[in-house]
Design a protein around this motif. Structure first.
Motif, mmCIF file in Angstrom:
data_model
loop_
_atom_site.group_PDB
_atom_site.id
_atom_site.type_symbol
_atom_site.label_atom_id
_atom_site.label_comp_id
_atom_site.label_asym_id
_atom_site.label_seq_id
_atom_site.Cartn_x
_atom_site.Cartn_y
_atom_site.Cartn_z
ATOM 1 N N LEU A 51 16.306 81.397 45.844
ATOM 2 C CA LEU A 51 16.581 80.168 46.588
ATOM 3 C C LEU A 51 17.487 79.225 45.802
ATOM 4 O O LEU A 51 18.343 78.554 46.377
ATOM 5 C CB LEU A 51 15.278 79.473 46.978
ATOM 6 C CG LEU A 51 14.423 80.215 48.013
ATOM 7 C CD1 LEU A 51 13.105 79.490 48.225
ATOM 8 C CD2 LEU A 51 15.171 80.379 49.320
ATOM 9 N N SER A 52 17.313 79.183 44.494
ATOM 10 C CA SER A 52 18.170 78.348 43.653
ATOM 11 C C SER A 52 19.616 78.837 43.700
ATOM 12 O O SER A 52 20.554 78.045 43.807
ATOM 13 C CB SER A 52 17.680 78.348 42.207
ATOM 14 O OG SER A 52 16.403 77.791 42.124
ATOM 15 N N LEU A 53 19.809 80.137 43.624
ATOM 16 C CA LEU A 53 21.155 80.703 43.685
ATOM 17 C C LEU A 53 21.765 80.525 45.071
ATOM 18 O O LEU A 53 22.970 80.305 45.211
ATOM 19 C CB LEU A 53 21.135 82.177 43.292
ATOM 20 C CG LEU A 53 20.809 82.454 41.820
ATOM 21 C CD1 LEU A 53 20.673 83.953 41.583
ATOM 22 C CD2 LEU A 53 21.860 81.850 40.907
ATOM 23 N N LEU A 54 20.942 80.615 46.085
ATOM 24 C CA LEU A 54 21.412 80.424 47.449
ATOM 25 C C LEU A 54 21.923 78.998 47.646
ATOM 26 O O LEU A 54 22.948 78.778 48.287
ATOM 27 C CB LEU A 54 20.286 80.718 48.447
ATOM 28 C CG LEU A 54 20.638 80.609 49.928
ATOM 29 C CD1 LEU A 54 21.687 81.646 50.301
ATOM 30 C CD2 LEU A 54 19.391 80.794 50.769
ATOM 31 N N CYS A 55 21.247 78.043 47.067
ATOM 32 C CA CYS A 55 21.661 76.637 47.180
ATOM 33 C C CYS A 55 23.012 76.384 46.529
ATOM 34 O O CYS A 55 23.760 75.513 46.954
ATOM 35 C CB CYS A 55 20.617 75.718 46.566
ATOM 36 S SG CYS A 55 19.094 75.643 47.525
ATOM 37 N N LEU A 56 23.342 77.129 45.509
ATOM 38 C CA LEU A 56 24.629 76.949 44.839
ATOM 39 C C LEU A 56 25.800 77.354 45.720
ATOM 40 O O LEU A 56 26.903 76.835 45.573
ATOM 41 C CB LEU A 56 24.668 77.757 43.538
ATOM 42 C CG LEU A 56 23.726 77.296 42.437
ATOM 43 C CD1 LEU A 56 23.796 78.261 41.262
ATOM 44 C CD2 LEU A 56 24.054 75.881 41.997
ATOM 45 N N SER A 57 25.576 78.272 46.634
ATOM 46 C CA SER A 57 26.665 78.755 47.472
ATOM 47 C C SER A 57 26.833 77.961 48.758
ATOM 48 O O SER A 57 27.792 78.160 49.492
ATOM 49 C CB SER A 57 26.442 80.224 47.816
ATOM 50 O OG SER A 57 25.302 80.356 48.640
ATOM 51 N N MET B 110 5.166 86.668 39.600
ATOM 52 C CA MET B 110 6.483 87.285 39.488
ATOM 53 C C MET B 110 7.256 87.132 40.803
ATOM 54 O O MET B 110 8.440 86.818 40.788
ATOM 55 C CB MET B 110 6.307 88.755 39.101
ATOM 56 C CG MET B 110 7.577 89.532 38.977
ATOM 57 S SD MET B 110 8.505 88.969 37.548
ATOM 58 C CE MET B 110 9.821 90.095 37.552
ATOM 59 N N LYS B 111 6.571 87.346 41.934
ATOM 60 C CA LYS B 111 7.236 87.222 43.223
ATOM 61 C C LYS B 111 7.716 85.786 43.446
ATOM 62 O O LYS B 111 8.797 85.565 43.966
ATOM 63 C CB LYS B 111 6.305 87.635 44.354
ATOM 64 C CG LYS B 111 6.068 89.110 44.447
ATOM 65 C CD LYS B 111 5.189 89.433 45.630
ATOM 66 C CE LYS B 111 4.897 90.910 45.705
ATOM 67 N NZ LYS B 111 4.046 91.245 46.842
ATOM 68 N N HIS B 112 6.892 84.827 43.042
ATOM 69 C CA HIS B 112 7.263 83.425 43.215
ATOM 70 C C HIS B 112 8.467 83.050 42.340
ATOM 71 O O HIS B 112 9.327 82.284 42.759
ATOM 72 C CB HIS B 112 6.069 82.506 42.901
ATOM 73 C CG HIS B 112 4.938 82.663 43.853
ATOM 74 N ND1 HIS B 112 5.023 82.248 45.161
ATOM 75 C CD2 HIS B 112 3.700 83.190 43.692
ATOM 76 C CE1 HIS B 112 3.883 82.514 45.779
ATOM 77 N NE2 HIS B 112 3.060 83.092 44.899
ATOM 78 N N THR B 113 8.529 83.619 41.163
ATOM 79 C CA THR B 113 9.649 83.353 40.259
ATOM 80 C C THR B 113 10.942 83.914 40.836
ATOM 81 O O THR B 113 11.984 83.246 40.827
ATOM 82 C CB THR B 113 9.378 83.969 38.871
ATOM 83 O OG1 THR B 113 8.132 83.474 38.380
ATOM 84 C CG2 THR B 113 10.481 83.642 37.897
ATOM 85 N N LEU B 114 10.886 85.132 41.345
ATOM 86 C CA LEU B 114 12.077 85.742 41.945
ATOM 87 C C LEU B 114 12.514 84.979 43.193
ATOM 88 O O LEU B 114 13.710 84.776 43.424
ATOM 89 C CB LEU B 114 11.822 87.209 42.275
ATOM 90 C CG LEU B 114 11.734 88.152 41.078
ATOM 91 C CD1 LEU B 114 11.349 89.556 41.538
ATOM 92 C CD2 LEU B 114 13.042 88.184 40.319
ATOM 93 N N LEU B 115 11.548 84.556 43.987
ATOM 94 C CA LEU B 115 11.860 83.794 45.189
ATOM 95 C C LEU B 115 12.515 82.459 44.816
ATOM 96 O O LEU B 115 13.512 82.052 45.417
ATOM 97 C CB LEU B 115 10.597 83.550 46.021
ATOM 98 C CG LEU B 115 10.791 82.744 47.302
ATOM 99 C CD1 LEU B 115 11.749 83.446 48.248
ATOM 100 C CD2 LEU B 115 9.451 82.499 47.972
ATOM 101 N N ALA B 116 11.976 81.791 43.819
ATOM 102 C CA ALA B 116 12.537 80.520 43.366
ATOM 103 C C ALA B 116 13.949 80.723 42.823
ATOM 104 O O ALA B 116 14.854 79.917 43.093
ATOM 105 C CB ALA B 116 11.637 79.894 42.305
ATOM 106 N N LEU B 117 14.171 81.788 42.080
ATOM 107 C CA LEU B 117 15.492 82.092 41.546
ATOM 108 C C LEU B 117 16.478 82.382 42.676
ATOM 109 O O LEU B 117 17.597 81.883 42.690
ATOM 110 C CB LEU B 117 15.417 83.278 40.580
ATOM 111 C CG LEU B 117 16.737 83.713 39.964
ATOM 112 C CD1 LEU B 117 17.329 82.598 39.112
ATOM 113 C CD2 LEU B 117 16.543 84.975 39.142
#
Length: 83
Positions: free
Chosen positions: A10-16, A1-8
């Motif tokens: 980081l993915s959102l951070l890359c969009l900005s 779960m922690k890895h999924t949230l971290l991946a999400l």
């Protein structure tokens, strides 16, 4: 779960994140804000003349014109191409 949230996250951070293109990143010509430095540049560089008509000289001419005019050192009409 922690890895999924971290991946999400980081993915959102890359969009900005906004990046400059390679040309602007490498050759950034911003106006010279230091008036003393700008005055010194203007005393040294009144204009440029390029002799010849090869593709390399034309690229050099365009690059120097873009750089010095963007930095507000030399007006664009002070560039001359001699053949």
């Amino acid at each position: 779960m922690k890895h999924t949230l971290l991946a999400l996250y980081l993915s959102l951070l890359c969009l900005s994140v906004k990046a400059e293109d390679g040309y602007q990143l490498w050759l950034r010509y911003k106006p010279v804000s230091d008036q003393q430095l700008l005055s010194g540049y203007k005393k040294i560089i009144a204009g440029l003349s390029f002799y010849g008509n090869s593709s390399t000289i034309n690229i050099d001419r365009r690059e120097m014109k873009d750089a010095l005019s963007s930095m507000q050192v030399v007006p664009t009409h002070n560039f001359d191409l001699k053949q």
